[in-house]
Design an enzyme around this catalytic site. Structure first.
Site, PDB file in Angstrom:
ATOM      1  N   LEU A 107      -5.001   4.436   0.446  1.00 35.14           N
ATOM      2  CA  LEU A 107      -4.879   3.017   0.780  1.00 35.14           C
ATOM      3  C   LEU A 107      -3.970   2.945   1.999  1.00 35.14           C
ATOM      4  O   LEU A 107      -2.911   3.568   2.011  1.00 35.14           O
ATOM      5  CB  LEU A 107      -4.273   2.217  -0.382  1.00 35.14           C
ATOM      6  CG  LEU A 107      -5.111   2.114  -1.665  1.00 35.14           C
ATOM      7  CD1 LEU A 107      -4.353   1.307  -2.715  1.00 35.14           C
ATOM      8  CD2 LEU A 107      -6.468   1.495  -1.398  1.00 35.14           C
ATOM      9  N   ASP A 108      -4.376   2.187   3.025  1.00 29.06           N
ATOM     10  CA  ASP A 108      -3.548   2.140   4.224  1.00 29.06           C
ATOM     11  C   ASP A 108      -2.285   1.323   3.976  1.00 29.06           C
ATOM     12  O   ASP A 108      -2.120   0.693   2.928  1.00 29.06           O
ATOM     13  CB  ASP A 108      -4.340   1.630   5.440  1.00 29.06           C
ATOM     14  CG  ASP A 108      -4.773   0.180   5.307  1.00 29.06           C
ATOM     15  OD1 ASP A 108      -3.993  -0.645   4.810  1.00 29.06           O
ATOM     16  OD2 ASP A 108      -5.899  -0.138   5.729  1.00 29.06           O
ATOM     17  N   ILE A 109      -1.401   1.346   4.933  1.00 33.25           N
ATOM     18  CA  ILE A 109      -0.067   0.765   4.749  1.00 33.25           C
ATOM     19  C   ILE A 109      -0.115  -0.728   4.444  1.00 33.25           C
ATOM     20  O   ILE A 109       0.762  -1.261   3.770  1.00 33.25           O
ATOM     21  CB  ILE A 109       0.807   1.047   6.001  1.00 33.25           C
ATOM     22  CG1 ILE A 109       2.274   0.741   5.710  1.00 33.25           C
ATOM     23  CG2 ILE A 109       0.282   0.288   7.213  1.00 33.25           C
ATOM     24  CD1 ILE A 109       3.216   1.241   6.792  1.00 33.25           C
ATOM     25  N   ASN A 110      -1.153  -1.421   4.906  1.00 36.79           N
ATOM     26  CA  ASN A 110      -1.264  -2.866   4.704  1.00 36.79           C
ATOM     27  C   ASN A 110      -2.170  -3.247   3.539  1.00 36.79           C
ATOM     28  O   ASN A 110      -2.494  -4.414   3.361  1.00 36.79           O
ATOM     29  CB  ASN A 110      -1.777  -3.533   5.989  1.00 36.79           C
ATOM     30  CG  ASN A 110      -0.772  -3.428   7.117  1.00 36.79           C
ATOM     31  OD1 ASN A 110       0.419  -3.616   6.913  1.00 36.79           O
ATOM     32  ND2 ASN A 110      -1.251  -3.099   8.308  1.00 36.79           N
ATOM     33  N   THR A 111      -2.583  -2.257   2.751  1.00 33.68           N
ATOM     34  CA  THR A 111      -3.420  -2.507   1.576  1.00 33.68           C
ATOM     35  C   THR A 111      -2.597  -2.215   0.329  1.00 33.68           C
ATOM     36  O   THR A 111      -1.837  -1.255   0.282  1.00 33.68           O
ATOM     37  CB  THR A 111      -4.678  -1.624   1.601  1.00 33.68           C
ATOM     38  OG1 THR A 111      -5.427  -1.909   2.785  1.00 33.68           O
ATOM     39  CG2 THR A 111      -5.555  -1.899   0.391  1.00 33.68           C
TER      40      THR A 111
END
Length: 272
Positions: A107-111
């Site tokens: 999961l990316d940093i903003n998810t």
């Protein structure tokens, strides 16, 4: 996880269960300072004295398949070591006696939302492999009005820079006539930033993205951000079976000798 005392001793190879039962009946074994009786059970980390020798109950868990659900918050990266010094998802996980945690996808940093981790590399690979087709479900908030034509294109397929892609399901959660609309979407592959890129292909910006389900595992509503929940063995067995893997034998309790410098505590308990 408690097991009958004679079974734990037999797992360690001290004798047959029948022979070990005679030791118990003769009062030659203590559990946490108390003389053991037939039918007594011992658990992980209990102190045992067997014929005057000190032991600790441990688990033979090197081959135990474990899976945890982590509620990833914003601002964490799914990597073990970040060169920028940002917090990683591994910073809050429980420690393993053997092996290490492996993230099932990223999961990316903003998810935020559900991230599965396991100590079994074979299971992680099976869950992530395209052939498994485990469905990932997300709640996504999109800025701007989303027309029926956009929904149709995202459901039938669009061309991205790394090939065609589509949502398996796309359902509006609120009135699509207003800005900041919420949708429930799902897909069966985990290409990098795929949910965001699908919306961006239609000139739509994602302002919030939450993974709510991976295959049969749903993010529990009660699990706070930054917290962990370990799946019970039956659920892990079902997931492994769905991924095409053979079940593993359950972990066994056994005993190991207590190092002399750690015996004082066990001796104190034995005198109580």
């Amino acid at each position: 996880m408690a097991e009958r005392l004679q079974k734990i001793l037999a797992n360690t190879g001290l004798g047959s269960r029948r022979e070990l039962e005679t030791w118990i009946a003769a009062g030659e074994i203590k559990i946490n300072g108390q003389v053991a009786k037939l039918g007594d059970r011992a658990d992980l980390n209990d102190d045992l004295v067997v014929k005057g020798r000190f032991y600790k109950v441990v688990t033979d868990d090197q081959d135990l398949r474990r899976v945890i659900v982590y509620h990833k918050p914003l601002g964490e990266v799914t990597t073990r070591d970040d060169p920028e010094g940002r917090r990683t998802v591994f910073d809050r996980l429980p420690r393993l006696h053997h092996g290490r945690w492996i993230a099932v996808g990223r999961l990316d940093i903003n998810t935020l939302g559900l991230l599965l981790l396991t100590n079994d590399g074979e299971l992680a690979n099976a869950l992530m492999h395209p052939s498994s087709e485990f469905e990932r479900q997300y709640a996504v908030r999109v800025n701007g009005r989303v027309s029926p034509e956009i929904i149709e294109r995202l459901a039938t397929g669009v061309e991205l820079e790394d090939g065609p892609a589509k949502f398996e399901k796309i359902v509006a959660e609120a009135d699509t006539e207003h800005a900041n609309q919420w949708f429930r979407v799902s897909l069966k592959e985990g290409r990098n930033r795929m949910v965001r890129r699908l919306w961006e292909s239609q000139d739509m910006q994602v302002s919030r993205l939450i993974r709510t389900r991976f295959g049969p595992v749903t993010l529990p509503r009660w699990l706070a951000r930054g917290k962990v929940f370990e799946l019970p063995p039956k659920d892990i067995e079902d997931i492994a079976k769905a991924a095409g893997l053979e079940p593993r034998p359950p972990a066994k309790l056994r005993i190991i000798p207590v190092h002399p410098r750690h015996r004082r505590k066990a001796q104190q308990r034995s005198r109580k």
